[in-house]
Design a protein around this motif. Sequence first.
Motif, PDB file in Angstrom:
ATOM      1  N   LEU A   1       0.832  -1.190   0.000  1.00  0.00           N
ATOM      2  CA  LEU A   1       0.000   0.000   0.000  1.00  0.00           C
ATOM      3  C   LEU A   1       0.872   1.247   0.000  1.00  0.00           C
ATOM      4  O   LEU A   1       2.037   1.206   0.418  1.00  0.00           O
ATOM      5  N   THR A   2       0.335   2.358  -0.437  1.00  0.00           N
ATOM      6  CA  THR A   2       1.038   3.629  -0.395  1.00  0.00           C
ATOM      7  C   THR A   2       0.635   4.384   0.873  1.00  0.00           C
ATOM      8  O   THR A   2      -0.379   4.055   1.497  1.00  0.00           O
ATOM      9  N   PRO A   3       1.404   5.395   1.275  1.00  0.00           N
ATOM     10  CA  PRO A   3       1.002   6.195   2.433  1.00  0.00           C
ATOM     11  C   PRO A   3      -0.398   6.795   2.282  1.00  0.00           C
ATOM     12  O   PRO A   3      -1.175   6.805   3.246  1.00  0.00           O
ATOM     13  N   ARG A   4      -0.742   7.266   1.093  1.00  0.00           N
ATOM     14  CA  ARG A   4      -2.070   7.854   0.893  1.00  0.00           C
ATOM     15  C   ARG A   4      -3.163   6.805   1.078  1.00  0.00           C
ATOM     16  O   ARG A   4      -4.188   7.063   1.720  1.00  0.00           O
ATOM     17  N   GLU A   5      -2.945   5.610   0.526  1.00  0.00           N
ATOM     18  CA  GLU A   5      -3.940   4.548   0.683  1.00  0.00           C
ATOM     19  C   GLU A   5      -4.069   4.136   2.148  1.00  0.00           C
ATOM     20  O   GLU A   5      -5.183   3.927   2.652  1.00  0.00           O
ATOM     21  N   THR A   6      -2.924   4.034   2.831  1.00  0.00           N
ATOM     22  CA  THR A   6      -2.941   3.641   4.248  1.00  0.00           C
ATOM     23  C   THR A   6      -3.716   4.647   5.091  1.00  0.00           C
ATOM     24  O   THR A   6      -4.562   4.272   5.911  1.00  0.00           O
TER      25      THR A   6
ATOM     26  N   THR B   1       4.088   6.263  -3.223  1.00  0.00           N
ATOM     27  CA  THR B   1       5.141   5.237  -3.272  1.00  0.00           C
ATOM     28  C   THR B   1       4.768   4.078  -2.356  1.00  0.00           C
ATOM     29  O   THR B   1       4.192   4.282  -1.290  1.00  0.00           O
ATOM     30  N   TYR B   2       5.094   2.853  -2.778  1.00  0.00           N
ATOM     31  CA  TYR B   2       4.851   1.708  -1.904  1.00  0.00           C
ATOM     32  C   TYR B   2       5.553   1.918  -0.562  1.00  0.00           C
ATOM     33  O   TYR B   2       6.675   2.431  -0.507  1.00  0.00           O
TER      34      TYR B   2
END
Length: 267
Positions: A93-98, A134-135
């Motif tokens: 996951l990316t920071p935004r998704e998290t 970014t992942y």
Amino acid sequence: ACGPPSGCSGNQETVGGATLIEVAAPDGTMRAPLAPPPKPGAGRRCAPRTVASVACASEGSAAVAFADGAVADRHPRRATGYVDQHPLFFATLTPRETLTFTARLRLPNSTKKDVASKVTQVLNELNLGKCASTYIGDDRLKGISGGEKKRLQVAAEMVSDPTCLLLDEPTSGLDAATALLTCRTLSRLARSPEKRAVLAVVHQPRASLLQLFDRVVALSDGRPVYADSPTELLAHFESVGAPCPAHENPADHFLDLVAIPDEVAGG
């Protein structure tokens, strides 16, 4: 051997063999519990965990008292953010998704637009905008840096706007420059218009990092031996007959004395 902690205005009481310490943490301040890392049972890690109502299996049970001495059966989670020492994220996951998933869980009454706006705000506040897509990564997948992961941990707690932020060794595993940057971010959060109270356990802080805190609380065997401004450390050493040698980090010198209390009294 050290006597009462310097600058400690809180009350201290022993009940059933346990030491109860009243510590005030005004809004807009950042405090740091310190204790020698090799010394077990000093209590530095259990302090924020107890306040956050996180179980301390190795330390025994604990109760958290709030206003008027009332014991809280259930901690108001949205008012307090707790950042553990070890980050737990999905590597793909990316920071935004998290942060989006976290915000949707913690802010169930918010619209998707409000959630997206809050996530963007927190990403920018924690300087994560450049790596937002970014992942996160892990040992097998290249991703964001260690400092960015630590700030992402803080960001995950900030989405619910806590008034008190508790952190367990936020600088562990980071190089000196990244650790300083992380603590500068925490200091900025404490001094923001929201005036959050920040309590962080720090591990072997450098001198410039220690000066970012408003108050330092040093523990030895679970008892406070110093609780005052970091700017008063050198004067305190002088007053107990243990001046800090030239060119030595005051924090390192202080922790050495806490590890061997007899030396503080000149024994």
